[in-house]
Design a protein around this motif. Structure first.
Motif, PDB file in Angstrom:
ATOM      1  N   GLN A  36       0.162   6.719   4.487  1.00 40.85           N
ATOM      2  CA  GLN A  36      -0.028   7.369   3.197  1.00 40.85           C
ATOM      3  C   GLN A  36      -1.453   7.902   3.058  1.00 40.85           C
ATOM      4  OE1 GLN A  36       2.312   8.243   1.327  1.00 40.85           O
ATOM      5  NE2 GLN A  36       0.940   9.218  -0.127  1.00 40.85           N
ATOM      6  N   MET A  64      -3.730  -0.861   3.837  1.00 41.31           N
ATOM      7  CA  MET A  64      -2.372  -1.400   3.788  1.00 41.31           C
ATOM      8  C   MET A  64      -1.339  -0.321   4.103  1.00 41.31           C
ATOM      9  SD  MET A  64      -2.631  -4.607   2.276  1.00 41.31           S
ATOM     10  CE  MET A  64      -1.424  -4.859   1.004  1.00 41.31           C
ATOM     11  N   ASP A  65      -1.661   0.914   3.882  1.00 36.37           N
ATOM     12  CA  ASP A  65      -0.686   1.989   4.092  1.00 36.37           C
ATOM     13  C   ASP A  65      -1.387   3.194   4.707  1.00 36.37           C
ATOM     14  OD1 ASP A  65       1.481   3.589   4.101  1.00 36.37           O
ATOM     15  OD2 ASP A  65       1.956   3.431   1.971  1.00 36.37           O
ATOM     16  N   ILE A  66      -1.711   3.051   5.983  1.00 37.19           N
ATOM     17  CA  ILE A  66      -2.431   4.103   6.695  1.00 37.19           C
ATOM     18  C   ILE A  66      -1.665   5.440   6.686  1.00 37.19           C
ATOM     19  CG2 ILE A  66      -3.291   4.819   8.977  1.00 37.19           C
ATOM     20  CD1 ILE A  66      -5.167   2.833   7.944  1.00 37.19           C
ATOM     21  N   PHE A  78     -11.920   2.238   7.208  1.00 37.68           N
ATOM     22  CA  PHE A  78     -12.832   1.438   8.029  1.00 37.68           C
ATOM     23  C   PHE A  78     -14.289   1.754   7.671  1.00 37.68           C
ATOM     24  CE2 PHE A  78      -9.016   1.219  10.601  1.00 37.68           C
ATOM     25  CZ  PHE A  78      -9.040  -0.072  11.064  1.00 37.68           C
ATOM     26  N   GLY A  88      -2.973   5.457  -1.906  1.00 32.82           N
ATOM     27  CA  GLY A  88      -1.948   6.327  -2.444  1.00 32.82           C
ATOM     28  C   GLY A  88      -2.354   7.760  -2.223  1.00 32.82           C
ATOM     29  N   GLY A  89      -2.204   8.548  -3.234  1.00 35.04           N
ATOM     30  CA  GLY A  89      -2.588   9.931  -3.089  1.00 35.04           C
ATOM     31  C   GLY A  89      -1.442  10.777  -2.612  1.00 35.04           C
ATOM     32  N   THR A 141      -7.112   7.674   9.119  1.00 39.37           N
ATOM     33  CA  THR A 141      -7.147   6.314   9.650  1.00 39.37           C
ATOM     34  C   THR A 141      -8.548   5.716   9.554  1.00 39.37           C
ATOM     35  OG1 THR A 141      -5.459   6.985  11.243  1.00 39.37           O
ATOM     36  CG2 THR A 141      -6.538   4.877  11.633  1.00 39.37           C
ATOM     37  N   MET A 142      -9.562   6.516   9.875  1.00 35.22           N
ATOM     38  CA  MET A 142     -10.927   5.994   9.949  1.00 35.22           C
ATOM     39  C   MET A 142     -11.551   5.760   8.577  1.00 35.22           C
ATOM     40  SD  MET A 142     -11.424   5.555  13.070  1.00 35.22           S
ATOM     41  CE  MET A 142     -12.982   5.652  13.929  1.00 35.22           C
TER      42      MET A 142
END
Lengths: 265, 164
Positions: free
Chosen positions: B44, B40-42, B69, B119-120, B65-66
């Motif tokens: 981040q 939902m929040d790539i 997935f 998050g993070g 990003t990966m």
């Protein structure tokens, strides 16, 4: 005789079952490999498209506020106007804020008056970085990005109202996990903070949203890990900046940051 | 003596596939829970990867990003019970990499959220709970190790492949 036949039949059945199992296994390996391959390929395409969507800071496609620099910072001068009368040789303070971040509001409350005082006296330069790292806390309305972009527009087109707008945004700060403020609400806050009507109507500018995202990436690359992040450069040059550790400089205590900054001069 | 131990083996043989099923599904759910917020929040997720200060900048956006997935893919295999042992090994490798990251961040004194469940990035001083994270991680490793040892489970594609 018959038992021999039975044994042969059983052996044949077993061999057949093994062949069947082998066939199923081969099919599943092909299916699994295809799924993995397709998913990774899809993710790769997604990655490339995503990378292309947000231009880097300074590239065409993202409009930066006129006075901002390569770090994505917005300088406020001694008169309280963006980009005017910024004392270049004074120590530089960079403040990274997300309008959704509650402790950013706390930071502002504690330090706003001190920072304004030092800035008005020309003893420091203050650079604000509205960043968007908390979009996930606004129910997909991207409040962090929208508000950071709005601040960018105000800095660019109504530089004298920038400080008041920021203060008002923290006064009206929404809680994490809500929809945040709508574009209309942000516009109203801007109008009340003295932003001219035509500018207030253009706060949702798409190019500035790209700038906000690009500036956030730049900030993250510069070492901003969360908000608020306070960076100080004693020489006034951003290249010399160091991120303050709240254990060393108590910027959540009244006067802590001010005392540190006065010690620099 | 002999008989009772045989009975116990029999009981274990009956219970183990069910227990493996529960472990397998639990792991899949954990992966989905970890992947969805990242998905939902790539941006981040990318910032969270960068916060570890472990990877070169050129790789950071790609890995950020990966990651969700890959997590979802692994979850898919665990849900189906397909190549269960291999999936569990991949799970353990991922856990090893993440744990190394958290230990590294801890040893460097970075105040970061692990970003495990989305998050993070950085968090306010004192809210980083490294020991709890490590405990959670130890639990995940136990799950994975169990499944590597006993991959045979109920309602699995593996079982269907073998024909039982």
């Amino acid at each position: 005789m018959s038992s021999k036949n039975e044994r042969a039949a059983a052996a044949r059945a077993k061999a057949q079952a093994q062949v069947k199992a082998q066939e199923r296994r081969t099919t599943m390996i092909i299916v699994a490999a295809s799924v993995v391959g397709l998913a990774l390929f899809g993710a790769l395409i997604f990655f490339i498209v995503n990378q292309g969507k947000v231009p880097a800071l300074g590239e065409a496609g993202s409009t930066a506020p006129a006075a901002s620099d390569a770090s994505g910072g917005i300088p406020v001068g001694s008169g309280g106007v963006v980009g005017e009368d910024v004392p270049e040789d004074a120590p530089r303070v960079d403040i990274y804020l997300d309008f959704m971040c509650p402790i950013c509001g706390t930071f502002e409350q504690i330090n706003e008056a001190d920072l304004n005082e030092l800035r008005e006296a020309g003893e420091i330069q203050v650079w604000y970085h509205p960043v968007s790292i908390l979009d996930r806390f606004s129910n997909s309305t991207q409040f962090s990005t929208r508000s950071a972009a709005a601040a960018g527009v105000v800095a660019d087109r109504a530089p004298e109202a920038f400080l008041d707008f920021m203060t008002a945004m923290f006064v009206n700060q929404p809680s994490e996990g809500t929809d945040g403020l709508s574009d209309d609400q942000i516009e109203e806050i801007a109008l009340a903070a003295g932003v001219p009507e035509d500018v207030a109507g253009s706060l949702s500018n798409a190019d500035f949203r790209k700038w906000a995202t690009a500036a956030t990436t730049q900030a993250s690359q510069d070492g901003m890990q969360g908000t608020p992040t306070i960076a100080v450069s004693a020489s006034g040059d951003f290249a010399d900046m160091e991120i303050l550790d709240p254990n060393d400089v108590a910027y959540f205590s009244e006067g802590g940051l001010k005392a540190y900054l006065e010690g620099l001069g | 003596m002999n008989v009772s131990s045989e009975v116990e083996t029999g009981r274990w043989a009956a219970v183990q596939p069910w227990l493996s099923l529960v472990v397998r599904l639990a792991m899949a759910v954990i992966l989905v829970a970890a992947a969805i917020p990242k998905m939902m929040d790539i941006p981040q997720s990318i910032i969270a990867v960068r916060a570890y200060r472990l990877l070169p900048e050129a790789l950071v956006p790609f890995v950020g990003t990966m990651l969700p997935f890959v997590e979802l893919l692994l979850a898919l295999f665990l849900f189906a019970g397909l190549f269960t042992r291999l999936s569990a090994i991949v799970w353990l490798l991922m856990m090893a990499a993440f744990s190394a990251g958290v230990i590294w961040a801890w040893s460097q004194g970075y105040s970061i959220d692990c970003g495990c469940f989305g998050g993070g990035g950085d968090v306010a001083e004192g809210t980083t709970n490294y020991p709890l994270h490590m405990l959670e991680r130890a639990g995940f490793i136990v799950l994975g190790a169990y499944l590597v040892a006993w991959p045979r489970s109920r309602f699995s594609a593996d079982g269907w492949m073998k024909g039982d």
